[in-house]
Design an enzyme around this catalytic site. Structure first.
Site, short mmCIF file in Angstrom:
data_model
loop_
_atom_site.label_atom_id
_atom_site.label_comp_id
_atom_site.label_asym_id
_atom_site.label_seq_id
_atom_site.Cartn_x
_atom_site.Cartn_y
_atom_site.Cartn_z
N ILE A 264 -34.80 -14.16 5.86
CA ILE A 264 -35.12 -14.97 7.05
C ILE A 264 -33.95 -15.86 7.48
N GLU B 202 -39.02 -20.29 -0.98
CA GLU B 202 -38.90 -20.53 -2.42
C GLU B 202 -40.05 -21.49 -2.71
N THR C 78 -47.85 -26.91 2.80
CA THR C 78 -48.44 -27.33 1.54
C THR C 78 -48.85 -28.80 1.54
N ASP C 79 -49.87 -29.10 0.76
CA ASP C 79 -50.29 -30.50 0.61
C ASP C 79 -49.25 -31.34 -0.13
N GLU C 80 -48.27 -30.67 -0.78
CA GLU C 80 -47.25 -31.43 -1.52
C GLU C 80 -46.42 -32.31 -0.59
N TYR D 54 -38.64 -29.25 -3.65
CA TYR D 54 -39.46 -28.22 -3.00
C TYR D 54 -40.24 -28.83 -1.83
N LYS E 264 -40.14 -28.21 2.28
CA LYS E 264 -41.31 -27.75 3.04
C LYS E 264 -41.62 -28.77 4.15
N TYR F 142 -47.63 -29.92 -19.39
CA TYR F 142 -46.67 -30.99 -19.13
C TYR F 142 -47.30 -32.37 -19.35
N ARG G 95 -54.96 -31.02 -9.67
CA ARG G 95 -54.66 -30.19 -8.51
C ARG G 95 -55.97 -29.76 -7.86
N ASN H 160 -55.42 -30.75 -15.44
CA ASN H 160 -54.77 -29.55 -15.99
C ASN H 160 -55.32 -29.20 -17.37
N HIS I 96 -43.22 -35.83 -11.51
CA HIS I 96 -44.46 -35.04 -11.41
C HIS I 96 -45.53 -35.76 -10.56
P1 NAD Z 1 -44.20 -16.63 -3.65
O1 NAD Z 1 -43.05 -17.33 -4.30
O2 NAD Z 1 -45.16 -15.88 -4.49
O3 NAD Z 1 -43.64 -15.60 -2.57
C1 NAD Z 1 -42.60 -15.92 -1.69
C2 NAD Z 1 -42.17 -14.63 -0.99
O4 NAD Z 1 -41.13 -14.97 -0.05
C3 NAD Z 1 -41.57 -13.57 -1.93
O5 NAD Z 1 -42.09 -12.31 -1.64
C4 NAD Z 1 -40.08 -13.63 -1.65
O6 NAD Z 1 -39.41 -12.41 -1.89
C5 NAD Z 1 -40.06 -14.04 -0.19
N1 NAD Z 1 -38.81 -14.70 0.20
C6 NAD Z 1 -38.20 -15.72 -0.45
N2 NAD Z 1 -37.06 -16.04 0.19
C7 NAD Z 1 -36.97 -15.22 1.27
C8 NAD Z 1 -36.03 -15.08 2.31
N3 NAD Z 1 -34.94 -15.85 2.37
N4 NAD Z 1 -36.25 -14.16 3.26
C9 NAD Z 1 -37.36 -13.36 3.20
N5 NAD Z 1 -38.27 -13.43 2.23
C10 NAD Z 1 -38.09 -14.36 1.27
O7 NAD Z 1 -44.91 -17.73 -2.79
P2 NAD Z 1 -46.47 -17.97 -2.52
O8 NAD Z 1 -47.05 -18.71 -3.64
O9 NAD Z 1 -47.08 -16.71 -2.08
O10 NAD Z 1 -46.40 -18.98 -1.29
C11 NAD Z 1 -46.32 -18.49 0.05
C12 NAD Z 1 -46.18 -19.66 1.00
O11 NAD Z 1 -47.29 -20.54 0.84
C13 NAD Z 1 -44.93 -20.52 0.77
O12 NAD Z 1 -44.44 -20.91 2.02
C14 NAD Z 1 -45.44 -21.72 -0.01
O13 NAD Z 1 -44.64 -22.85 0.23
C15 NAD Z 1 -46.84 -21.87 0.58
N6 NAD Z 1 -47.83 -22.49 -0.30
C16 NAD Z 1 -48.08 -21.93 -1.54
C17 NAD Z 1 -49.09 -22.49 -2.32
C18 NAD Z 1 -49.43 -21.92 -3.67
O14 NAD Z 1 -50.28 -22.49 -4.35
N7 NAD Z 1 -48.84 -20.82 -4.11
C19 NAD Z 1 -49.81 -23.60 -1.87
C20 NAD Z 1 -49.48 -24.15 -0.63
C21 NAD Z 1 -48.51 -23.56 0.17
O1 DAU Z 2 -50.15 -27.95 -3.89
C1 DAU Z 2 -49.59 -26.78 -3.37
C2 DAU Z 2 -48.44 -26.32 -4.23
O2 DAU Z 2 -48.99 -25.83 -5.43
C3 DAU Z 2 -47.59 -25.25 -3.55
O3 DAU Z 2 -46.99 -25.78 -2.41
C4 DAU Z 2 -46.53 -24.70 -4.51
O4 DAU Z 2 -45.85 -23.62 -3.91
C5 DAU Z 2 -47.20 -24.23 -5.76
O5 DAU Z 2 -46.21 -23.84 -6.70
C6 DAU Z 2 -48.07 -25.34 -6.37
O6 DAU Z 2 -47.27 -26.42 -6.90
P1 DAU Z 2 -47.66 -27.15 -8.28
O7 DAU Z 2 -46.44 -27.76 -8.82
O8 DAU Z 2 -48.85 -27.99 -8.11
O9 DAU Z 2 -48.11 -25.83 -9.12
P2 DAU Z 2 -47.76 -25.34 -10.58
O10 DAU Z 2 -48.57 -24.11 -10.82
O11 DAU Z 2 -46.31 -25.27 -10.85
O12 DAU Z 2 -48.36 -26.52 -11.50
C7 DAU Z 2 -49.72 -26.91 -11.42
C8 DAU Z 2 -49.91 -28.09 -12.36
O13 DAU Z 2 -49.73 -27.64 -13.72
C9 DAU Z 2 -48.90 -29.21 -12.18
O14 DAU Z 2 -49.53 -30.44 -12.43
C10 DAU Z 2 -47.84 -28.93 -13.23
C11 DAU Z 2 -48.67 -28.35 -14.36
N1 DAU Z 2 -47.92 -27.39 -15.21
C12 DAU Z 2 -47.28 -26.36 -14.62
C13 DAU Z 2 -46.60 -25.44 -15.38
C14 DAU Z 2 -45.84 -24.30 -14.72
C15 DAU Z 2 -47.97 -27.53 -16.61
O15 DAU Z 2 -48.59 -28.47 -17.16
N2 DAU Z 2 -47.30 -26.60 -17.35
C16 DAU Z 2 -46.59 -25.58 -16.81
O16 DAU Z 2 -45.97 -24.78 -17.56
#
Ligand code: NAD
Ligand code: DAU
Length: 336
Positions: free
Chosen positions: A60, A82, A123-125, A150, A154, A207, A214, A250, A277
């Site tokens: 992108i 990312e 994201t809510d973050e 991160y 965002k 952690y 969450r 958690n 955190h």
């Molecule tokens: P993910 O890390 O699983 O997937 C990200 C995808 O984006 C991958 O397929 C990767 O190859 C692609 N990508 C990365 N860099 C790229 C680039 N430069 N060009 C094209 N493609 C690229 O992420 P996810 O967990 O599926 O999250 C998707 C979206 O939702 C993100 O924008 C994230 O910020 C948002 N989001 C995720 C969560 C969550 O809990 N996972 C919560 C809130 C918001």
């Molecule tokens: O809130 C939305 C976000 O949720 C998204 O925007 C992000 O893309 C997604 O990664 C996620 O972020 P978090 O940091 O909340 O998710 P994660 O799964 O990394 O961690 C969830 C909780 O668990 C957080 O409090 C950290 C804790 N944790 C995480 C890992 C990886 C641990 O205690 N041990 C671990 O090894």
């Protein structure tokens, strides 16, 4: 309708593509993805022969590659990012590039190509952190206060998306959602990491004091919310999307999974806390409920159990994902 889905080979993007093609039989999807460590075409085997689905590998951040896929597109659904907080703490630069510059490149091209709707998945973050025990929840009026690299990137991308609406009149919507869980989630994230480690008879890293909270949202509920926003949401609006209504820490999540997999608490390993955190996230999703009729259909316990079963049934998938690069990352992240 023709949709360009960015990041469709990742966790939420691939769930969204499978969901959309199942429920919108006349629509076409182009999945544009760089295939970083998080992108995996195995997530899309179910649709790879569907004539309404095309995959294009690209970045992108690359103007020419983006220009090449925006032709005759009605709607962009922008997932590519990312997405892992711990990797952002290790290496923020790739987050700035993809999440900020990449979003900017897409917005510019969306404007030039006269795209009818640009939906940005956020994201809510971006709202920062809530206190344990307080009633407060994030909603669409909460001020932005991102606290890690991160969420800062965002938040920057959200501001750019709104700026393109306000300044240039680009038709946009944003969904700010909480922590997703479900099938095909990369096992760097908490729930799949815990499940897969336990299936492998390994300890689980928790952690700090484990009392972080969450707001867990089943990924299919999120996909339905995006569908409703695309079909009925108002241009320029943001919609907060969240899951369960009760706080769960958690450590409670870990105990539920231990129970589901028949393991005892000796598998819990408390490890060094994540720097900066965020303590608690909780979403007030009343706006999308009131305006679009959405609510989470899936309760946490039931869908956690289904998710555990999915990882038990799809060991081949995550064993391939836990490759050399993954193991090097794991070693570095959890060394201390
Ligand atoms: P993910 O890390 O699983 O997937 C990200 C995808 O984006 C991958 O397929 C990767 O190859 C692609 N990508 C990365 N860099 C790229 C680039 N430069 N060009 C094209 N493609 C690229 O992420 P996810 O967990 O599926 O999250 C998707 C979206 O939702 C993100 O924008 C994230 O910020 C948002 N989001 C995720 C969560 C969550 O809990 N996972 C919560 C809130 C918001
Ligand atoms: O809130 C939305 C976000 O949720 C998204 O925007 C992000 O893309 C997604 O990664 C996620 O972020 P978090 O940091 O909340 O998710 P994660 O799964 O990394 O961690 C969830 C909780 O668990 C957080 O409090 C950290 C804790 N944790 C995480 C890992 C990886 C641990 O205690 N041990 C671990 O090894």
């Amino acid at each position: 309708m023709r949709l360009l889905v960015t990041g469709g080979a990742g966790f939420i993007g691939s769930n969204f593509i499978r969901y959309w093609l199942r429920n919108n039989l006349d629509d076409e999807i182009i999945n544009f993805d760089k295939l970083t460590y998080a992108g995996n075409l195995e997530n899309l085997i179910e649709v790879e022969n569907n004539p309404n689905y095309t995959f294009v590998r690209g970045d992108i951040c690359n103007v020419n590659e983006v220009e090449g896929v925006m032709n005759k597109i009605d709607v962009v659904v922008h997932f590519a990012a990312e997405s892992h907080v711990d990797r952002a703490i290790m290496n923020p630069m790739t987050f700035v590039k993809t999440n900020v510059i990449g979003t900017y490149v897409l917005l510019e091209q969306a404007l030039k190509s006269k795209i009818k709707r640009f939906h940005h998945v956020s994201t809510d973050e971006c709202f920062g952190s809530l206190k344990l025990g307080e009633e407060k929840r994030f909603d669409e009026t909460t001020s932005y206060n991102p606290k890690n690299p991160y969420s800062a990137t965002k938040a920057s991308s959200d501001h750019l998306v709104r700026a393109y609406f306000n300044t240039y009149g680009l038709d946009i919507t944003i969904s700010s959602c909480s922590n997703n869980f479900g099938p095909y989630q990369f096992p760097e994230k908490f729930i799949p990491l815990i499940i897969t480690n336990l299936i492998d008879d390994k300890k689980v890293p928790v952690y700090g004091d484990g009392l972080y909270v969450r707001d867990w949202l089943y990924v299919e509920d999120h996909c339905k919310a995006i569908e409703l926003i695309l079909k009925k949401g108002r241009s320029g609006e943001t919609y907060c999307v969240g899951g369960m209504t009760e706080d769960v820490s958690n450590i409670e999540v870990v105990k539920k999974i231990l129970d589901m997999l028949g393991r005892d608490e000796s598998y819990i390993g408390f490890v060094r806390d994540r720097p900066g955190h965020d303590r608690r996230y909780a979403i007030d999703w009343s706006k999308i409920n009131r305006d679009l009729g959405w609510k989470p259909e899936h309760d946490f316990n039931g869908w956690l159990e289904k998710t555990v079963r999915w990882y038990k049934d799809n060991k081949d998938w995550w064993e391939r994902v836990k490759n050399k690069e993954y193991l090097e990352y794991y070693e570095k992240q959890y060394a201390t």
